[in-house]
Design a protein around this motif. Structure first.
Motif, PDB file in Angstrom:
ATOM      1  N   ASP A  29      -6.287  -1.578 -16.359  1.00 56.59           N
ATOM      2  CA  ASP A  29      -7.051  -1.369 -15.135  1.00 56.59           C
ATOM      3  C   ASP A  29      -6.309  -2.145 -14.054  1.00 56.59           C
ATOM      4  O   ASP A  29      -6.048  -3.342 -14.217  1.00 56.59           O
ATOM      5  N   VAL A  30      -5.967  -1.483 -12.954  1.00 55.10           N
ATOM      6  CA  VAL A  30      -5.102  -2.077 -11.937  1.00 55.10           C
ATOM      7  C   VAL A  30      -5.887  -2.285 -10.640  1.00 55.10           C
ATOM      8  O   VAL A  30      -6.492  -1.357 -10.109  1.00 55.10           O
ATOM      9  N   TYR A  31      -5.843  -3.515 -10.134  1.00 55.26           N
ATOM     10  CA  TYR A  31      -6.580  -3.914  -8.929  1.00 55.26           C
ATOM     11  C   TYR A  31      -5.616  -4.195  -7.785  1.00 55.26           C
ATOM     12  O   TYR A  31      -4.583  -4.860  -7.980  1.00 55.26           O
ATOM     13  N   ALA A  32      -5.976  -3.728  -6.586  1.00 52.67           N
ATOM     14  CA  ALA A  32      -5.172  -4.028  -5.399  1.00 52.67           C
ATOM     15  C   ALA A  32      -5.276  -5.504  -5.032  1.00 52.67           C
ATOM     16  O   ALA A  32      -4.364  -6.073  -4.437  1.00 52.67           O
ATOM     17  N   ASN A  33      -6.415  -6.133  -5.347  1.00 50.54           N
ATOM     18  CA  ASN A  33      -6.611  -7.573  -5.114  1.00 50.54           C
ATOM     19  C   ASN A  33      -6.435  -7.958  -3.647  1.00 50.54           C
ATOM     20  O   ASN A  33      -5.891  -9.002  -3.316  1.00 50.54           O
ATOM     21  N   GLY A  34      -6.864  -7.070  -2.738  1.00 49.25           N
ATOM     22  CA  GLY A  34      -6.774  -7.364  -1.316  1.00 49.25           C
ATOM     23  C   GLY A  34      -5.440  -7.031  -0.681  1.00 49.25           C
ATOM     24  O   GLY A  34      -5.242  -7.271   0.512  1.00 49.25           O
ATOM     25  N   PHE A  35      -4.513  -6.450  -1.441  1.00 44.93           N
ATOM     26  CA  PHE A  35      -3.178  -6.131  -0.926  1.00 44.93           C
ATOM     27  C   PHE A  35      -2.983  -4.625  -0.804  1.00 44.93           C
ATOM     28  O   PHE A  35      -3.629  -3.842  -1.488  1.00 44.93           O
ATOM     29  N   ALA A  36      -2.048  -4.226   0.062  1.00 43.53           N
ATOM     30  CA  ALA A  36      -1.658  -2.822   0.215  1.00 43.53           C
ATOM     31  C   ALA A  36      -0.491  -2.550  -0.726  1.00 43.53           C
ATOM     32  O   ALA A  36       0.581  -3.138  -0.583  1.00 43.53           O
ATOM     33  N   VAL A  37      -0.713  -1.665  -1.695  1.00 43.51           N
ATOM     34  CA  VAL A  37       0.303  -1.350  -2.694  1.00 43.51           C
ATOM     35  C   VAL A  37       0.747   0.095  -2.503  1.00 43.51           C
ATOM     36  O   VAL A  37      -0.084   1.007  -2.464  1.00 43.51           O
ATOM     37  N   THR A  38       2.044   0.309  -2.390  1.00 46.15           N
ATOM     38  CA  THR A  38       2.618   1.640  -2.250  1.00 46.15           C
ATOM     39  C   THR A  38       3.041   2.138  -3.620  1.00 46.15           C
ATOM     40  O   THR A  38       3.861   1.505  -4.289  1.00 46.15           O
ATOM     41  N   ILE A  39       2.474   3.260  -4.032  1.00 44.88           N
ATOM     42  CA  ILE A  39       2.839   3.859  -5.318  1.00 44.88           C
ATOM     43  C   ILE A  39       4.135   4.626  -5.096  1.00 44.88           C
ATOM     44  O   ILE A  39       4.140   5.712  -4.522  1.00 44.88           O
ATOM     45  N   ARG A  49      -8.222   0.246  -8.722  1.00 48.65           N
ATOM     46  CA  ARG A  49      -9.495  -0.252  -8.198  1.00 48.65           C
ATOM     47  C   ARG A  49      -9.296  -1.129  -6.961  1.00 48.65           C
ATOM     48  O   ARG A  49      -8.324  -1.871  -6.880  1.00 48.65           O
ATOM     49  N   THR A  50     -10.267  -1.044  -6.055  1.00 50.35           N
ATOM     50  CA  THR A  50     -10.314  -1.984  -4.934  1.00 50.35           C
ATOM     51  C   THR A  50     -11.601  -2.798  -4.993  1.00 50.35           C
ATOM     52  O   THR A  50     -11.954  -3.481  -4.049  1.00 50.35           O
ATOM     53  N   ARG A  51     -12.282  -2.727  -6.100  1.00 49.07           N
ATOM     54  CA  ARG A  51     -13.479  -3.546  -6.333  1.00 49.07           C
ATOM     55  C   ARG A  51     -13.053  -4.934  -6.786  1.00 49.07           C
ATOM     56  O   ARG A  51     -11.923  -5.150  -7.197  1.00 49.07           O
ATOM     57  N   SER A  52     -13.983  -5.861  -6.748  1.00 41.67           N
ATOM     58  CA  SER A  52     -13.681  -7.213  -7.231  1.00 41.67           C
ATOM     59  C   SER A  52     -13.975  -7.305  -8.724  1.00 41.67           C
ATOM     60  O   SER A  52     -14.665  -6.461  -9.302  1.00 41.67           O
ATOM     61  N   ASN A  53     -13.421  -8.330  -9.331  1.00 41.83           N
ATOM     62  CA  ASN A  53     -13.671  -8.665 -10.723  1.00 41.83           C
ATOM     63  C   ASN A  53     -13.473 -10.168 -10.821  1.00 41.83           C
ATOM     64  O   ASN A  53     -12.984 -10.790  -9.875  1.00 41.83           O
ATOM     65  N   THR A  54     -13.774 -10.771 -11.920  1.00 40.44           N
ATOM     66  CA  THR A  54     -13.623 -12.209 -12.068  1.00 40.44           C
ATOM     67  C   THR A  54     -12.201 -12.631 -11.712  1.00 40.44           C
ATOM     68  O   THR A  54     -11.236 -12.170 -12.331  1.00 40.44           O
ATOM     69  N   GLY A  55     -12.060 -13.455 -10.666  1.00 41.49           N
ATOM     70  CA  GLY A  55     -10.752 -13.931 -10.227  1.00 41.49           C
ATOM     71  C   GLY A  55      -9.936 -12.925  -9.451  1.00 41.49           C
ATOM     72  O   GLY A  55      -8.778 -13.172  -9.136  1.00 41.49           O
ATOM     73  N   ILE A  56     -10.523 -11.758  -9.141  1.00 42.85           N
ATOM     74  CA  ILE A  56      -9.812 -10.694  -8.431  1.00 42.85           C
ATOM     75  C   ILE A  56     -10.600 -10.344  -7.172  1.00 42.85           C
ATOM     76  O   ILE A  56     -11.801 -10.081  -7.232  1.00 42.85           O
ATOM     77  N   ALA A  57      -9.910 -10.332  -6.022  1.00 39.20           N
ATOM     78  CA  ALA A  57     -10.562 -10.060  -4.742  1.00 39.20           C
ATOM     79  C   ALA A  57     -10.799  -8.566  -4.547  1.00 39.20           C
ATOM     80  O   ALA A  57     -10.015  -7.733  -5.008  1.00 39.20           O
ATOM     81  N   ALA A  58     -11.866  -8.238  -3.844  1.00 37.44           N
ATOM     82  CA  ALA A  58     -12.109  -6.856  -3.434  1.00 37.44           C
ATOM     83  C   ALA A  58     -11.176  -6.512  -2.283  1.00 37.44           C
ATOM     84  O   ALA A  58     -10.636  -7.387  -1.615  1.00 37.44           O
ATOM     85  N   GLY A  59     -11.004  -5.224  -2.052  1.00 36.45           N
ATOM     86  CA  GLY A  59     -10.214  -4.764  -0.916  1.00 36.45           C
ATOM     87  C   GLY A  59      -8.790  -4.435  -1.284  1.00 36.45           C
ATOM     88  O   GLY A  59      -8.404  -4.416  -2.447  1.00 36.45           O
ATOM     89  N   GLY A  60      -8.026  -4.166  -0.261  1.00 37.48           N
ATOM     90  CA  GLY A  60      -6.663  -3.694  -0.456  1.00 37.48           C
ATOM     91  C   GLY A  60      -6.651  -2.183  -0.537  1.00 37.48           C
ATOM     92  O   GLY A  60      -7.657  -1.515  -0.291  1.00 37.48           O
ATOM     93  N   SER A  61      -5.501  -1.622  -0.903  1.00 37.04           N
ATOM     94  CA  SER A  61      -5.387  -0.171  -0.963  1.00 37.04           C
ATOM     95  C   SER A  61      -4.177   0.236  -1.784  1.00 37.04           C
ATOM     96  O   SER A  61      -3.271  -0.557  -2.033  1.00 37.04           O
ATOM     97  N   PHE A  62      -4.194   1.506  -2.176  1.00 40.51           N
ATOM     98  CA  PHE A  62      -3.051   2.138  -2.828  1.00 40.51           C
ATOM     99  C   PHE A  62      -2.682   3.348  -1.982  1.00 40.51           C
ATOM    100  O   PHE A  62      -3.559   4.081  -1.511  1.00 40.51           O
ATOM    101  N   THR A  63      -1.379   3.571  -1.786  1.00 36.04           N
ATOM    102  CA  THR A  63      -0.903   4.685  -0.970  1.00 36.04           C
ATOM    103  C   THR A  63       0.266   5.363  -1.659  1.00 36.04           C
ATOM    104  O   THR A  63       1.137   4.694  -2.208  1.00 36.04           O
ATOM    105  N   GLY A  77     -13.947   0.164  -3.723  1.00 32.58           N
ATOM    106  CA  GLY A  77     -14.894  -0.788  -3.167  1.00 32.58           C
ATOM    107  C   GLY A  77     -15.249  -0.328  -1.773  1.00 32.58           C
ATOM    108  O   GLY A  77     -15.499   0.852  -1.536  1.00 32.58           O
ATOM    109  N   THR A  78     -15.198  -1.230  -0.822  1.00 33.33           N
ATOM    110  CA  THR A  78     -15.562  -0.896   0.550  1.00 33.33           C
ATOM    111  C   THR A  78     -14.366  -0.463   1.392  1.00 33.33           C
ATOM    112  O   THR A  78     -14.516  -0.084   2.534  1.00 33.33           O
ATOM    113  N   SER A  79     -13.165  -0.515   0.845  1.00 35.20           N
ATOM    114  CA  SER A  79     -11.971  -0.120   1.600  1.00 35.20           C
ATOM    115  C   SER A  79     -11.517   1.262   1.161  1.00 35.20           C
ATOM    116  O   SER A  79     -11.985   1.810   0.162  1.00 35.20           O
ATOM    117  N   ASN A  80     -10.586   1.863   1.920  1.00 37.43           N
ATOM    118  CA  ASN A  80      -9.952   3.093   1.479  1.00 37.43           C
ATOM    119  C   ASN A  80      -9.114   2.753   0.263  1.00 37.43           C
ATOM    120  O   ASN A  80      -8.164   1.983   0.357  1.00 37.43           O
TER     121      ASN A  80
END
Length: 93
Positions: A29-39, A49-63, A77-80
């Motif tokens: 399961d891969v989290y953006a962790n508040g960062f913008a990641v280019t695929i 995912r852009t949701r939070s998890n234990t020790g992982i921040a919500a937000g960020g994006s994948f493009t 989560g709440t971001s694109n």
């Protein structure tokens, strides 16, 4: 199954981008962790995912903006979460 998360913004294909120091695999399961990641390569993972998890921040994006195959479930989560803008993209959910 592991939780893999970005530790900086930039291209997916850079192993140092990820907390594991390795590229995510089909078992992750891969989290953006508040960062913008280019695929920038074809990927197969359990989820992105852009949701939070234990020790992982919500937000960020994948493009993805060029020809890519993305095999993943998407949990936003709440971001694109995922932006696709190309002429030859295949997305399998």
């Amino acid at each position: 199954m592991a939780n893999v998360y970005a530790v900086s913004a930039g291209n997916w294909s850079v192993p140092a981008r990820w907390n594991t120091g390795a590229l995510p695999t089909a078992a992750d399961d891969v989290y953006a962790n508040g960062f913008a990641v280019t695929i920038d390569q074809d990927i197969t993972v359990l989820s992105i995912r852009t949701r939070s998890n234990t020790g992982i921040a919500a937000g960020g994006s994948f493009t993805a903006s060029t020809s890519r195959t993305i095999n993943a479930s998407v949990y936003c989560g709440t971001s694109n979460c995922l932006t696709l803008s190309g002429t030859s993209l295949t997305f399998t959910v």
